[in-house]
Design an enzyme around this catalytic site. Sequence first.
Site, PDB file in Angstrom:
ATOM      1  N   MET A  65       0.845  -1.199   0.000  1.00 54.52           N
ATOM      2  CA  MET A  65       0.000   0.000   0.000  1.00 54.52           C
ATOM      3  C   MET A  65       0.889   1.261   0.000  1.00 54.52           C
ATOM      4  SD  MET A  65      -3.572   0.204   2.014  1.00 54.52           S
ATOM      5  CE  MET A  65      -2.983   0.205   3.680  1.00 54.52           C
ATOM      6  N   CYS A  66       1.570   1.547   1.081  1.00 54.65           N
ATOM      7  CA  CYS A  66       2.457   2.705   1.258  1.00 54.65           C
ATOM      8  C   CYS A  66       1.671   4.024   1.362  1.00 54.65           C
ATOM      9  CB  CYS A  66       3.482   2.871   0.157  1.00 54.65           C
ATOM     10  SG  CYS A  66       4.623   1.498   0.001  1.00 54.65           S
TER      11      CYS A  66
END
Lengths: 228, 298
Positions: free
Chosen positions: B1-2
Amino acid sequence: MPVFDLATTELRDLNASLHALDKEGGNEEFEVTNPRGAHAVAVGIDAPVDVHIKGSVGYYCAGMNETAHITVHGNAGPGVAENMMSGKVVIKGDASQYAGATAHGGLLVIEGNASSRCGISMKGIDIVVKGNIGHMSAFMAQSGNLVVLGDAGDALGDSLYEARLFVRGTVKSLGADCIKKDMRPEHIEILAKLLSDAGITDVKPDEFTRYGSARQLYNFNIDNADAY
Amino acid sequence: MCGIVGLFLKDKSLEPQLGALLSEMLVTMTDRGPDSAGIAIYGADQNNLAKLTIQSPEPETDFAGLTDELRAAGIANASILPKSTHAVITVAADQMDATRTALAELRPNVRVMGTGNVMEIYKEVGLPKDVVERFKITDMSGTHGIGHTRMATESAVTTLGAHPFSTGSDQCLVHNGSLSNHNNLRRELSHQGIRMETENDSEVAAAYLTGEMAKGKNLGEALTSALDDLDGFFTFVVGTKSGFGVVRDPIACKPAVMAETDAYVAFGSEYRALVNLPGIEDARVWEPEPATVYFWEH
């Protein structure tokens, strides 16, 4: 009217209160302040309640909604009204990706723009967007109506089934198996009702172009065997 | 995701708050990635001086006596300011290359996080709040900065695998997404003499932009070329000495929200990251278009 300030109240308390409402209940009204982009605000409601959200929300607002009327006085993040069953969701600002994805019913009105994949895999929902929509909108849309007062991005209606798409402005490109179709009287009638339900009075149904499935992808074509 | 964030100030009176504002934005994005976090801050230009941000797994032994040893190796006026596992070495701008060479001999375990006239990079394994506290980012002033909190997909969870990645002087990049043609590109860029330290896909994107800008392109032109040459998912936020850029791939799955006022341009993976910025209620807020380059210059 219950007011939930999300700056001081847990989101779970809000959603639990909304889930506890009586399905057959009266015209209750809720107000939600300081949503500040929170995820999953007012999801999974199954009661005829009015919810006013004063500010912008994050992912999946109003998901799985049944019968409730939810208004976001701000912008909505990805997946607003995802899998809605019935009721009405109004976004006063813009909506991010995949608004109304996979939704079975109800009305979603976006007063600003919607970004990519608006109405992806829609299964019966009606979506009215006053602004523009992004690319890959109505991808694999199965049924329902998508009405766009502005322009549509690339690959509109790629691989769609029986959803109806009405666009007033330009379409950057059509997706595979999506074609322009004639506006017959029954389509004018459907569109007039949707515009009226969305509170739009200054736009006429005959300003729109209808798009739908050419139905060429429904069955396997032996000439395409080499592609597999 | 980040989770990624960026803040480019137009109003100079906000500069003392840059570190604090950017830290708060990044900490809000913590649940998008718990593996590692990092921030790059562009500070004041010190005429004819350059900075190296270095990192060591054993800072106490590695940083002790390093100033004297660098000076003895011919880097006159070298000074070092340790901050936890990182340290900023300040040298004369024309001694940057000599400093890197001397450092590699004197302290082979020390890694260079980034170099430049104004940029400092701090990144470590851990949560944003811990990284921000450890390096006292909230006390830092500056003109612009970018940050990242990582959910690793393409390479190991290590300090070097954390973002931002810097592959050129005062250049750095944060990335949400994953590239699919990074191995080929890494080989091509290595042939051009661009230094990369890891097997990470995002570092290749940073190196690609460094290579394009070395050909004379500005940041905007380099980002436009990236749309043709990089394959995969990406939302990038990029900093240069005076510039700040954003670009998303044509599919644009990775989320992005931007806000602009007379005082700043801000980027967040989500709107949540922006809600505490001054004047956000009246900011122009929008989702950057796919395959469209946005950049600002001081």
